[in-house]
Write a protein that holds these residues in place. Structure first.
Motif, PDB file in Angstrom:
ATOM      1  N   PRO A  62       0.819  -1.222   0.000  1.00  0.00           N
ATOM      2  CA  PRO A  62       0.000   0.000   0.000  1.00  0.00           C
ATOM      3  C   PRO A  62       0.851   1.270   0.000  1.00  0.00           C
ATOM      4  N   PRO A  63       0.445   2.223  -0.837  1.00  0.00           N
ATOM      5  CA  PRO A  63      -0.771   2.298  -1.655  1.00  0.00           C
ATOM      6  C   PRO A  63      -0.584   1.787  -3.082  1.00  0.00           C
ATOM      7  N   TYR A  64       0.416   0.926  -3.305  1.00  0.00           N
ATOM      8  CA  TYR A  64       0.729   0.475  -4.665  1.00  0.00           C
ATOM      9  C   TYR A  64       0.538  -1.031  -4.826  1.00  0.00           C
ATOM     10  N   GLN A 122      12.457   3.235 -14.519  1.00  0.00           N
ATOM     11  CA  GLN A 122      12.777   2.457 -13.319  1.00  0.00           C
ATOM     12  C   GLN A 122      12.870   3.348 -12.088  1.00  0.00           C
ATOM     13  N   ASP A 123      13.352   4.570 -12.280  1.00  0.00           N
ATOM     14  CA  ASP A 123      13.488   5.497 -11.149  1.00  0.00           C
ATOM     15  C   ASP A 123      12.140   5.949 -10.602  1.00  0.00           C
ATOM     16  N   GLU A 127       9.480   3.388  -3.684  1.00  0.00           N
ATOM     17  CA  GLU A 127      10.301   2.647  -2.722  1.00  0.00           C
ATOM     18  C   GLU A 127       9.519   1.491  -2.101  1.00  0.00           C
ATOM     19  N   GLU A 128       8.219   1.673  -1.872  1.00  0.00           N
ATOM     20  CA  GLU A 128       7.405   0.616  -1.276  1.00  0.00           C
ATOM     21  C   GLU A 128       7.471  -0.673  -2.102  1.00  0.00           C
ATOM     22  N   SER A 132       9.889  -5.862  -3.035  1.00  0.00           N
ATOM     23  CA  SER A 132       9.448  -7.072  -3.714  1.00  0.00           C
ATOM     24  C   SER A 132      10.638  -7.824  -4.307  1.00  0.00           C
ATOM     25  N   GLU A 133      10.797  -9.071  -3.894  1.00  0.00           N
ATOM     26  CA  GLU A 133      11.855  -9.908  -4.457  1.00  0.00           C
ATOM     27  C   GLU A 133      11.617 -10.126  -5.953  1.00  0.00           C
ATOM     28  N   HIS A 134      10.355 -10.280  -6.326  1.00  0.00           N
ATOM     29  CA  HIS A 134      10.009 -10.475  -7.732  1.00  0.00           C
ATOM     30  C   HIS A 134      10.464  -9.277  -8.566  1.00  0.00           C
ATOM     31  N   LEU A 135      10.202  -8.079  -8.089  1.00  0.00           N
ATOM     32  CA  LEU A 135      10.617  -6.873  -8.812  1.00  0.00           C
ATOM     33  C   LEU A 135      12.141  -6.798  -8.903  1.00  0.00           C
ATOM     34  N   ALA A 136      12.812  -7.056  -7.802  1.00  0.00           N
ATOM     35  CA  ALA A 136      14.279  -6.984  -7.785  1.00  0.00           C
ATOM     36  C   ALA A 136      14.908  -7.936  -8.798  1.00  0.00           C
TER      37      ALA A 136
END
Length: 156
Positions: A62-64, A122-123, A127-128, A132-136
């Motif tokens: 949250p909120p994303y 990407q920038d 930060e929220e 996420s490991e998936h995003l990383a």
């Protein structure tokens, strides 16, 4: 005819199988399973497992939201079912009070543009979502895109 419904624990094996078949990462799905939706062909025989033909899910910070694991079997009907799956996920996210949904699009940027997503950098990923490991693990493999619900402006 297809049914799109929210995933349940009993669906995890089939979801993982469908995701692995197309070479996507399935790690971490179980933590976010309650934010996944599946498309299936309803079974006419009671007790028989319905064939799963698609899955879409998101991770929520949250909120994303981070849309991930969007998979459809190849067939002539897949774009209509795919659009319905994404619309259902977006409606669900809006009801949860999320402001933006991010994703990493590979070759499907045009598809997501038709649904209201716009390319971003990407920038611009908050930060929220970076927890996420998936995003990383996937950040370098796709074009970042974002969908903003009407009451929220796009991030700068």
């Amino acid at each position: 005819m297809f049914v799109i419904r929210q995933a349940e624990k009993k669906d995890l094996f089939q979801i993982r199988k469908l995701i692995k078949e197309v070479g996507l990462r399935d790690r971490g799905i179980e933590q976010h399973l309650h934010h996944f939706f599946i498309a299936e062909v309803p079974s006419v025989n009671e007790g028989k497992v319905s064939p799963m033909v698609g899955v879409v899910g998101m991770e929520v910070y949250p909120p994303y939201g981070l849309l991930r694991s969007f998979v459809l079997e190849r067939a002539p009907w897949n774009s209509k079912v795919g659009m319905n799956m994404i619309r259902i996920l977006l409606s669900y996210a809006e009801k949860m009070g999320l402001s933006h949904i991010f994703l990493l699009a590979g070759q499907s940027t045009r598809f997501f543009t038709q649904l209201g997503f716009v390319k971003t950098g990407q920038d611009d990923i908050p930060e929220e979502l970076r927890q996420s490991e998936h995003l990383a693990k996937s950040i370098s493999q796709g074009q970042p895109m974002v969908y903003a619900f009407r009451k929220y402006p796009l991030p700068n």
